[in-house]
Design a protein around this motif. Structure first.
Motif, short mmCIF file in Angstrom:
data_model
loop_
_atom_site.label_atom_id
_atom_site.label_comp_id
_atom_site.label_asym_id
_atom_site.label_seq_id
_atom_site.Cartn_x
_atom_site.Cartn_y
_atom_site.Cartn_z
N LEU A 115 42.88 45.86 38.50
CA LEU A 115 43.95 45.21 39.27
C LEU A 115 44.31 45.96 40.55
O LEU A 115 45.10 45.47 41.35
N GLN A 116 43.73 47.15 40.74
CA GLN A 116 44.06 47.93 41.92
C GLN A 116 43.11 47.68 43.09
O GLN A 116 43.25 48.29 44.15
N ALA A 117 42.11 46.82 42.88
CA ALA A 117 41.17 46.51 43.95
C ALA A 117 41.79 45.56 44.97
O ALA A 117 42.73 44.82 44.67
N GLY A 118 41.24 45.59 46.20
CA GLY A 118 41.71 44.68 47.23
C GLY A 118 41.25 43.26 46.98
O GLY A 118 40.49 42.97 46.05
N ASP A 119 41.69 42.34 47.84
CA ASP A 119 41.42 40.92 47.63
C ASP A 119 39.93 40.60 47.62
O ASP A 119 39.46 39.83 46.77
N MET A 126 35.82 39.06 39.83
CA MET A 126 36.05 37.88 39.03
C MET A 126 34.75 37.11 38.78
O MET A 126 34.57 36.50 37.72
N GLN A 127 33.84 37.11 39.75
CA GLN A 127 32.54 36.48 39.50
C GLN A 127 31.80 37.20 38.37
O GLN A 127 31.20 36.58 37.50
N ILE A 128 31.90 38.55 38.38
CA ILE A 128 31.27 39.32 37.31
C ILE A 128 31.93 39.00 35.97
O ILE A 128 31.25 38.73 34.97
N LEU A 134 26.63 38.41 40.04
CA LEU A 134 27.15 38.97 41.28
C LEU A 134 26.25 38.48 42.40
O LEU A 134 25.08 38.86 42.49
N GLY A 135 26.81 37.58 43.24
CA GLY A 135 25.98 36.96 44.27
C GLY A 135 24.86 36.18 43.61
O GLY A 135 25.08 35.35 42.73
N LEU A 165 44.62 30.40 35.80
CA LEU A 165 44.19 30.08 34.43
C LEU A 165 42.68 29.90 34.33
O LEU A 165 42.10 30.14 33.27
N ALA A 166 42.04 29.49 35.42
CA ALA A 166 40.59 29.34 35.38
C ALA A 166 39.91 30.68 35.15
O ALA A 166 38.84 30.76 34.53
N LEU A 167 40.53 31.74 35.62
CA LEU A 167 39.99 33.08 35.39
C LEU A 167 40.41 33.62 34.03
O LEU A 167 39.61 34.18 33.28
#
Length: 608
Positions: A115-119, A126-128, A134-135, A165-167
């Motif tokens: 949760l400490q990562a940037g946007d 979140m993709q991972i 990833l990509g 919620l999708a995540l």
């Protein structure tokens, strides 16, 4: 909502010390099910350590790929780069993935402090978490057998909250406490032959708020300092420049009773060691312990007292080579590492040359709380927390020492940044350094001779405590240099603006440097017969001595070891005539070398 339900506490009561912890059971289950696991828990309870120890023990064919999310920049995980197509020979644009995600063996991916990562990083993570991709890369095809995200939900330590919620619907989430990790087992093994049963019982008896403050990580640091004979409070972190207080907040939110001394005393009794208030030569002793034990140490002290030079000198003596030195105000990310495409089609982080090689290393982080930017400090945090850089362990790194100033000095605010408790608890020992803890006086005398002795006599005898706080060892050196060039001494003191300098009178120093008669150790030795006679008269008049006794005692107590050795014969004659209670003070709170000198002097008195 607390996870310490009656059913859970009953389960914990039935667990044997060698049983897997709840977190270990959760890790195994998520790997078997192929589900992404999300774990929330307070800082310092052993979340990350449990992953490292459990994966190695329970899944020996797999490796743990540790990704500290708070330290990532957007190009660390994935980058578009031109590569040569092996079939056509043409340059094409490909997505290169970080090399750690292609380790050529099965691996478990741990994204820590997620949760400490940037946007931008959050989107990649979140993709991972959702698809294990990833990509254009499928992590399962690269050998991934498990994906986990860990963090502390405290808003004081995180920069985001997941609300989509999708995540959230893609992960299995568990919230844990210290009772759900195996920290007791690891500490019991680490500190053998101590029996830590009483320590664990004390910790369990504390209210929840105090258990959070005295986290297992902090308790580990307290025990580490106890084992070295250091003050146990050194294991408590410095948060925003202040020592952590073990105090439970009262219902109205104000600090409650401070139980720090009580709790540390009980820990010391439980393991059978003293808890000294102070020790002689604290800085050099803690640095030597850091090199022996692979510690991270924080030294906080006022500017100009000689902290950094003493650190570099002590590390050089211990390692036989210079420390790796970084000044945070001028340290860029590129000074540490940089991602570059590699021939195998991955994104490889090149480390700065000084971090590579098998030779022993120690790192000095100077001006630790004055970083140039957040990106550089983020990379630094990975090194101080995990002893790695861009996911690669730094070979033969023996110690890390961070040096910083307090937020306030002499009533003035210094331009330093704030830290949180999760960052502060990464240091095994955190010291508040006083000028008297730094043996800079001997260095000044060795370098500048009689001029240094004269300036130090003035500093010790002619100005008050507030004045000595303004005149740092760095200022003393400037005073000597300006005196030798015949320049006004006032210019060597701190300039406050608008024509105002540090509020310290220099008249007495100018008189001393011009040869005004003064009484110091040199003068005592030069006229030792007369002073011996004066001390005999004082002793005849009273067993407590007199004014002359106080003068000689003050001069001997303030003298540097090199001065005492230089005038050893005179010192032995004079100290024999001082009251016994004054002589006894020379052995208290001094370095081992000074204690040895005075012991030899006292033994010599008996032979006379």
């Amino acid at each position: 909502m607390s996870t310490e339900t009656p059913e859970l506490m009953a389960t914990l009561g039935r667990r044997r010390p060698d049983d897997p912890s709840r977190l270990e059971e959760f890790i195994d289950a998520m790997i078997d099910l192929g589900q992404t696991g999300q774990i929330f828990g307070e800082h310092g309870i052993g979340k990350t350590a449990t992953f490292f120890s459990h994966i190695a023990r329970a899944h020996p064919d797999a490796t743990l790929v540790y990704v500290p999310a708070a330290n990532l920049t957007p190009d660390d995980l994935l980058v578009n780069a031109p590569v040569q197509d092996p079939h056509t020979g043409e340059l094409v644009l490909r997505q290169l993935v970080m090399s750690q995600l292609k380790p050529s063996r099965p691996y478990v991916l741990l994204i820590d402090d997620s949760l400490q990562a940037g946007d931008t990083i959050q989107s990649q993570l979140m993709q991972i978490a959702c698809n294990w991709t990833l990509g254009e890369h499928d992590l399962r095809a690269l050998g991934c057998i498990g994906v986990f995200l860990t963090d502390n939900e405290s808003l004081a330590e995180t920069s985001a909250r997941r609300s989509d919620l999708a995540l959230l619907d893609r992960m299995v989430t568990m919230r844990i406490t210290a009772n759900d990790t195996s920290w007791r087992r690891h500490l019991a093994a680490k500190y053998r032959p101590w029996d830590l049963t009483e320590v664990f019982a004390l910790w369990a008896s504390l209210p929840p708020a105090l258990r959070e403050l005295l986290s297992p990580r902090t308790l580990d640091h307290v025990l580490a300092n106890a084992r070295e004979g250091f003050p146990l409070r050194w294991g408590l972190p410095l948060v925003d420049g202040e020592r952590l207080r073990l105090a439970e907040p009262s219902p109205d939110g104000r600090p409650g009773q401070n139980r720090t001394t009580e709790i540390l005393d009980r820990i010391a009794r439980a393991v059978g060691v003293p808890d000294p208030a102070r020790i002689p030569d604290p800085v050099r002793r803690v640095l030597r312990a850091a090199l022996r034990n692979r510690w991270t140490v924080l030294l906080q002290g006022p500017p100009g007292c000689g902290k950094t030079e003493l650190v570099r000198e002590t590390v050089r003596e211990g390692l036989g080579r210079d420390a790796l030195y970084f000044s945070l105000p001028v340290t860029n990310v590129e000074d540490l590492c940089a991602p570059v495409p590699s021939p195998d089609g991955t994104l490889e982080n090149l480390l700065a040359a000084k971090f590579t090689g098998p030779e022993p290393k120690a790192i000095v982080w100077d001006e630790y709380n004055r970083p140039k930017d957040k990106a550089a400090f983020a990379k630094l945090m990975e090194i101080t927390q995990e002893w790695s850089l861009a996911g690669r362990p730094i070979e033969n790194l023996r110690a890390q020492i961070a040096v910083q100033n307090p937020p306030y000095h002499l009533g003035r605010k210094l331009l330093v940044s704030r830290n949180n408790i999760a960052q502060a608890t990464r240091f095994t020992a955190s010291l508040e350094v006083e000028p008297e803890d730094i043996p800079a006086n001997e260095w000044l005398i060795a370098r500048y001779g009689k001029d240094a002795e004269t300036v130090l006599e003035w500093w010790k005898h002619d100005i008050d405590e507030e004045g000595r706080a303004w005149i740092t060892k760095r200022t003393l050196e400037r005073l000597i240099k300006l005196h030798r060039r015949g320049l006004p001494l006032e210019m060597a003191t701190v300039y406050l603006g608008d024509g105002e300098y540090a509020p310290v009178p220099l008249t007495a120093l100018i008189d001393r440097l011009r040869g005004r008669p003064v009484t110091g150790l040199r003068e005592l030795a030069r006229d030792v017969d007369a002073w011996e006679a004066r001390l005999r008269r004082a002793a005849d008049q009273s067993a407590e001595g007199g004014g002359d006794s106080d003068v000689v005692h003050q001069i001997l107590a303030n003298a540097e070891l090199s001065q005492l050795k230089k005038h050893r014969a005179a010192v032995t004659r004079l100290v024999a005539l001082l009251p016994a209670k004054l002589r006894a003070t020379y052995l208290v709170g001094v370095s081992e070398k000074q204690q040895r000198f005075w012991t030899e002097v006292f033994m010599g008195m008996r032979k006379r």
